[in-house]
Design a protein around this motif. Structure first.
Motif, PDB file in Angstrom:
ATOM      1  N   ASP A   1       1.210  -9.709  11.136  1.00  8.69           N
ATOM      2  CA  ASP A   1       0.402  -8.788  10.342  1.00  8.69           C
ATOM      3  C   ASP A   1       1.192  -8.141   9.208  1.00  8.69           C
ATOM      4  OD1 ASP A   1       2.037  -7.108  11.821  1.00  8.69           O
ATOM      5  OD2 ASP A   1       0.393  -6.029  12.794  1.00  8.69           O
ATOM      6  N   GLY A   2       2.484  -8.496   9.088  1.00  8.19           N
ATOM      7  CA  GLY A   2       3.311  -7.942   8.017  1.00  8.19           C
ATOM      8  C   GLY A   2       3.904  -6.586   8.336  1.00  8.19           C
ATOM      9  N   LEU A   3       3.724  -6.100   9.565  1.00  9.63           N
ATOM     10  CA  LEU A   3       4.253  -4.801   9.970  1.00  9.63           C
ATOM     11  C   LEU A   3       5.517  -5.006  10.801  1.00  9.63           C
ATOM     12  CD1 LEU A   3       0.973  -2.980  11.093  1.00  9.63           C
ATOM     13  CD2 LEU A   3       1.954  -3.173   8.801  1.00  9.63           C
TER      14      LEU A   3
ATOM     15  N   GLN B   1       1.251  -0.034   6.977  1.00 10.62           N
ATOM     16  CA  GLN B   1       0.513  -1.085   6.286  1.00 10.62           C
ATOM     17  C   GLN B   1       1.471  -2.138   5.742  1.00 10.62           C
ATOM     18  OE1 GLN B   1      -1.165  -0.221   2.310  1.00 10.62           O
ATOM     19  NE2 GLN B   1      -0.280   1.837   2.535  1.00 10.62           N
ATOM     20  N   ARG B   2       0.942  -3.329   5.608  1.00  8.37           N
ATOM     21  CA  ARG B   2       1.718  -4.452   5.060  1.00  8.37           C
ATOM     22  C   ARG B   2       2.219  -4.077   3.662  1.00  8.37           C
ATOM     23  NH1 ARG B   2       1.596 -10.177   5.501  1.00  8.37           N
ATOM     24  NH2 ARG B   2      -0.060 -10.064   7.057  1.00  8.37           N
ATOM     25  N   GLY B   3       3.492  -4.386   3.407  1.00  8.62           N
ATOM     26  CA  GLY B   3       4.064  -4.174   2.082  1.00  8.62           C
ATOM     27  C   GLY B   3       4.437  -2.737   1.767  1.00  8.62           C
TER      28      GLY B   3
ATOM     29  N   THR C   1       9.184   0.322   5.294  1.00 11.87           N
ATOM     30  CA  THR C   1      10.413  -0.467   5.304  1.00 11.87           C
ATOM     31  C   THR C   1      11.632   0.453   5.267  1.00 11.87           C
ATOM     32  OG1 THR C   1       9.336  -2.355   4.278  1.00 11.87           O
ATOM     33  CG2 THR C   1      11.741  -2.232   4.061  1.00 11.87           C
TER      34      THR C   1
ATOM     35  N   LEU D   1       9.410  -8.487  11.123  1.00  7.83           N
ATOM     36  CA  LEU D   1       8.000  -8.365  10.740  1.00  7.83           C
ATOM     37  C   LEU D   1       7.150  -9.251  11.639  1.00  7.83           C
ATOM     38  CD1 LEU D   1       8.212  -8.489   6.833  1.00  7.83           C
ATOM     39  CD2 LEU D   1       7.847  -6.485   8.280  1.00  7.83           C
TER      40      LEU D   1
ATOM     41  N   ASN E   1      -2.393  -0.355  12.353  1.00  7.70           N
ATOM     42  CA  ASN E   1      -2.395  -1.000  11.038  1.00  7.70           C
ATOM     43  C   ASN E   1      -3.475  -0.337  10.187  1.00  7.70           C
ATOM     44  OD1 ASN E   1      -2.691  -2.700   8.817  1.00  7.70           O
ATOM     45  ND2 ASN E   1      -2.561  -4.571  10.012  1.00  7.70           N
TER      46      ASN E   1
END
Length: 190
Positions: free
Chosen positions: A29-31, A64-66, A71, A26, A97
């Motif tokens: 930016d969480g991506l 997007q994050r999360g 995932t 990751l 993003n």
């Protein structure tokens, strides 16, 4: 002692996963940041030109994050050797993003932050994969130019077949992707 042993086992398992080609790490930016993703100025006209110069096809991946489905793709689909190699060999991948602020320049010349560009393109699911032809007519937006848009997470066979269908320009023929995919599934079972 049992807690320490379990913790050590978890660390060893995590290390093995990290070195066995598991999910991409990751970023800030969480991506996920896969090795086959390109870090560009996000000017789609320039990205398309570079992809074409390299003999590859431009693909955007909106994430997007999360995102649990992003995932899933990064853990279960993209790391598979056949898919990972096909991406590296055939695609020039630019990550967008969904809620980001980095400026993106569309094929039509309009520049907006990622989050506003995604809204302009009317994309609402992550991951979304957008595949493009080798040339885009002036004035077209990414949505108009895309030869295929795949919203959501799919399994390895569907993902691999879509990439092949795009590279082979199946969208120019009479066989829809659905028919191509069904035919490929049957041929692979032989």
């Amino acid at each position: 002692m049992k807690i320490i042993r379990n913790s050590l086992a978890a660390l060893v398992a995590a290390a093995c996963l990290a070195t066995s080609g598991g999910a991409a790490p990751l970023g800030d930016d969480g991506l996920h940041k896969a090795a086959w993703m390109r870090d560009t100025f996000k000017d789609l006209r320039e990205d398309l030109a570079e992809a074409t110069d390299e003999g590859k096809r431009l693909m955007l991946i909106i994430e997007q994050r999360g995102c649990i489905y992003c995932t899933k793709m990064h853990e279960e689909v993209f790391p598979l050797p056949k898919i990972d190699a096909y991406l590296k060999d055939n695609f020039y991948v630019v990550q967008i993003n969904m809620f980001g602020d980095v400026e993106v320049t569309d094929f039509d010349g309009e520049t907006l932050p990622e989050k506003d560009m995604v809204r302009k393109w009317r994309q609402m699911f992550t991951p979304t994969l957008m595949y493009f032809p080798q040339t885009v007519a002036g004035g077209q937006t990414a949505v108009e130019a895309a030869v295929a848009t795949v919203p959501g997470a799919f399994g390895p066979a569907t993902t691999f077949h879509m990439m092949n269908w795009v590279v082979d320009k199946g969208y120019e023929g009479d066989e829809t992707f659905q028919k191509y995919h069904a035919r490929m599934l049957i041929e692979e079972q032989k």
